[in-house]
Design a protein around this motif. Structure first.
Motif, mmCIF file in Angstrom:
data_model
loop_
_atom_site.group_PDB
_atom_site.id
_atom_site.type_symbol
_atom_site.label_atom_id
_atom_site.label_comp_id
_atom_site.label_asym_id
_atom_site.label_seq_id
_atom_site.Cartn_x
_atom_site.Cartn_y
_atom_site.Cartn_z
ATOM 1 N N LEU A 41 0.836 -1.195 0.000
ATOM 2 C CA LEU A 41 0.000 0.000 0.000
ATOM 3 C C LEU A 41 0.878 1.256 0.000
ATOM 4 O O LEU A 41 0.664 2.175 -0.799
ATOM 5 C CB LEU A 41 -0.925 -0.006 1.216
ATOM 6 N N ALA A 42 1.880 1.287 0.870
ATOM 7 C CA ALA A 42 2.757 2.459 0.968
ATOM 8 C C ALA A 42 3.540 2.684 -0.322
ATOM 9 O O ALA A 42 3.595 3.807 -0.833
ATOM 10 C CB ALA A 42 3.711 2.300 2.151
ATOM 11 N N THR A 43 4.126 1.624 -0.874
ATOM 12 C CA THR A 43 4.900 1.804 -2.111
ATOM 13 C C THR A 43 3.988 2.074 -3.300
ATOM 14 O O THR A 43 4.366 2.793 -4.218
ATOM 15 C CB THR A 43 5.800 0.582 -2.396
ATOM 16 N N GLY A 44 2.779 1.515 -3.277
ATOM 17 C CA GLY A 44 1.821 1.789 -4.346
ATOM 18 C C GLY A 44 1.396 3.245 -4.362
ATOM 19 O O GLY A 44 1.374 3.892 -5.409
ATOM 20 N N PHE A 45 1.086 3.775 -3.180
ATOM 21 C CA PHE A 45 0.736 5.190 -3.105
ATOM 22 C C PHE A 45 1.948 6.070 -3.401
ATOM 23 O O PHE A 45 1.812 7.150 -3.967
ATOM 24 C CB PHE A 45 0.097 5.542 -1.764
ATOM 25 N N GLY A 46 3.138 5.586 -3.030
ATOM 26 C CA GLY A 46 4.361 6.310 -3.378
ATOM 27 C C GLY A 46 4.538 6.378 -4.882
ATOM 28 O O GLY A 46 4.884 7.429 -5.441
ATOM 29 N N LEU A 47 4.277 5.264 -5.563
ATOM 30 C CA LEU A 47 4.377 5.242 -7.025
ATOM 31 C C LEU A 47 3.311 6.128 -7.661
ATOM 32 O O LEU A 47 3.584 6.833 -8.637
ATOM 33 C CB LEU A 47 4.245 3.797 -7.510
ATOM 34 N N LEU A 48 2.112 6.125 -7.113
ATOM 35 C CA LEU A 48 1.047 7.008 -7.601
ATOM 36 C C LEU A 48 1.443 8.473 -7.424
ATOM 37 O O LEU A 48 1.290 9.276 -8.346
ATOM 38 C CB LEU A 48 -0.273 6.724 -6.885
ATOM 39 N N ALA A 49 1.963 8.804 -6.240
ATOM 40 C CA ALA A 49 2.415 10.178 -5.994
ATOM 41 C C ALA A 49 3.541 10.556 -6.948
ATOM 42 O O ALA A 49 3.587 11.677 -7.455
ATOM 43 C CB ALA A 49 2.879 10.323 -4.544
ATOM 44 N N PHE A 50 4.411 9.619 -7.219
ATOM 45 C CA PHE A 50 5.510 9.826 -8.148
ATOM 46 C C PHE A 50 4.976 10.182 -9.543
ATOM 47 O O PHE A 50 5.409 11.149 -10.160
ATOM 48 C CB PHE A 50 6.357 8.545 -8.206
ATOM 49 N N VAL A 51 4.025 9.392 -10.031
ATOM 50 C CA VAL A 51 3.459 9.636 -11.363
ATOM 51 C C VAL A 51 2.697 10.958 -11.388
ATOM 52 O O VAL A 51 2.811 11.733 -12.348
ATOM 53 C CB VAL A 51 2.573 8.442 -11.801
ATOM 54 N N LEU A 52 1.930 11.242 -10.351
ATOM 55 C CA LEU A 52 1.209 12.520 -10.299
ATOM 56 C C LEU A 52 2.181 13.697 -10.250
ATOM 57 O O LEU A 52 1.929 14.736 -10.860
ATOM 58 C CB LEU A 52 0.258 12.545 -9.104
ATOM 59 N N TYR A 53 3.273 13.539 -9.533
ATOM 60 C CA TYR A 53 4.286 14.587 -9.499
ATOM 61 C C TYR A 53 4.848 14.813 -10.902
ATOM 62 O O TYR A 53 5.050 15.953 -11.328
ATOM 63 C CB TYR A 53 5.415 14.226 -8.529
ATOM 64 N N GLN A 54 5.079 13.750 -11.642
ATOM 65 C CA GLN A 54 5.590 13.874 -13.008
ATOM 66 C C GLN A 54 4.581 14.610 -13.896
ATOM 67 O O GLN A 54 4.959 15.348 -14.792
ATOM 68 C CB GLN A 54 5.906 12.500 -13.598
ATOM 69 N N TRP A 55 3.300 14.416 -13.624
ATOM 70 C CA TRP A 55 2.268 15.077 -14.419
ATOM 71 C C TRP A 55 2.221 16.578 -14.178
ATOM 72 O O TRP A 55 1.733 17.330 -15.013
ATOM 73 C CB TRP A 55 0.899 14.449 -14.144
ATOM 74 N N ARG A 56 2.721 17.040 -13.041
ATOM 75 C CA ARG A 56 2.745 18.484 -12.764
ATOM 76 C C ARG A 56 3.483 19.230 -13.863
ATOM 77 O O ARG A 56 3.094 20.332 -14.247
ATOM 78 C CB ARG A 56 3.432 18.758 -11.423
ATOM 79 N N PHE A 57 4.544 18.632 -14.367
ATOM 80 C CA PHE A 57 5.328 19.253 -15.438
ATOM 81 C C PHE A 57 4.460 19.475 -16.680
ATOM 82 O O PHE A 57 4.429 20.562 -17.246
ATOM 83 C CB PHE A 57 6.536 18.376 -15.771
ATOM 84 N N LEU B 54 13.592 2.071 -10.541
ATOM 85 C CA LEU B 54 13.909 1.797 -9.147
ATOM 86 C C LEU B 54 12.650 1.833 -8.285
ATOM 87 O O LEU B 54 12.421 0.940 -7.464
ATOM 88 C CB LEU B 54 14.932 2.824 -8.656
ATOM 89 N N PHE B 55 11.815 2.850 -8.488
ATOM 90 C CA PHE B 55 10.555 2.945 -7.756
ATOM 91 C C PHE B 55 9.671 1.726 -8.055
ATOM 92 O O PHE B 55 9.058 1.164 -7.160
ATOM 93 C CB PHE B 55 9.797 4.228 -8.127
ATOM 94 N N PHE B 56 9.617 1.348 -9.318
ATOM 95 C CA PHE B 56 8.816 0.188 -9.719
ATOM 96 C C PHE B 56 9.329 -1.079 -9.046
ATOM 97 O O PHE B 56 8.553 -1.874 -8.513
ATOM 98 C CB PHE B 56 8.840 0.022 -11.243
ATOM 99 N N PHE B 57 10.649 -1.279 -9.047
ATOM 100 C CA PHE B 57 11.251 -2.473 -8.458
ATOM 101 C C PHE B 57 10.929 -2.588 -6.975
ATOM 102 O O PHE B 57 10.651 -3.678 -6.483
ATOM 103 C CB PHE B 57 12.765 -2.444 -8.675
#
Length: 186
Positions: free
Chosen positions: A70-86, A114-117
């Motif tokens: 759950l934590a890494t999944g939400f971390g990955l979601l936050a990561f992708v959303l952060y990338q979308w800010r650009f 790395l995040f995916f792994f």
């Protein structure tokens, strides 16, 4: 110390080291070639790991824990959303703000394997495999950007940006679908 606790300490230590090195990397203005080589190394390592079926035992133990997933999944979601800010800043016409975000967008994009792994050591089956491959294709299109490939044809940049953003949009949709399925059937 039990195995999951040791693994959590290792992951926490890794995150602390990453946080301390990020300001140096962000401030140094890494070149496009350096992003490319780091990304190529990480994606190659991930593909080799996938092809030989190697699993990090310590990480496998952590990934069996629902809280960790759950934590890494939400971390990955936050990561992708952060990338979308650009992309959002560019679409809103804030070119100056988007230009200052470009280095971080490239740096974090480079770290995607790395995040995916850390979230999953496998590509999964069915829709999860499609999801994982979409993630890797969005990553690879970002890695093979027009600064690296240096194709100076007028058609290349619009085709490249359409592929990268299109795959990123598909990734976001698959991510929402993944979260829905994961929680709707638990």
């Amino acid at each position: 110390m039990t195995l999951p606790v040791k693994g959590l300490v290792f992951v926490q230590d890794f995150i602390i080291r990453l946080k301390s090195s990020l300001p140096v990397a962000l401030g140094s203005g890494l070149s496009a070639r350096r992003y490319f080589w780091v990304g190529l190394f990480l994606s190659t390592a991930l593909l080799v790991q996938q092809s030989i079926g190697w699993r990090w035992t310590l990480l496998t133990g952590l990934q069996d824990d629902d809280t960790y997933k759950l934590a890494t999944g939400f971390g990955l979601l936050a990561f992708v959303l952060y990338q979308w800010r650009f992309s959002v800043k560019r679409a809103q016409g804030e070119q100056r703000k988007a230009a200052t975000m470009m280095g971080r967008h490239k740096l974090f994009g480079t770290l995607l394997p790395l995040f995916f792994f850390f979230h999953s050591q496998t590509l999964g089956y069915g829709y999860q495999e499609i999801f994982s491959l979409t993630l890797l294709l969005a990553f690879l299109t970002g890695l093979l950007n027009f600064q690296i490939v240096q194709i100076h044809k007028p058609w290349y940049r619009p085709v490249w940006i359409s592929a990268h953003v299109g795959l990123s949009m598909m990734l976001l949709l698959l991510m929402v679908y993944h979260v829905y399925l994961d929680y709707a059937f638990k």
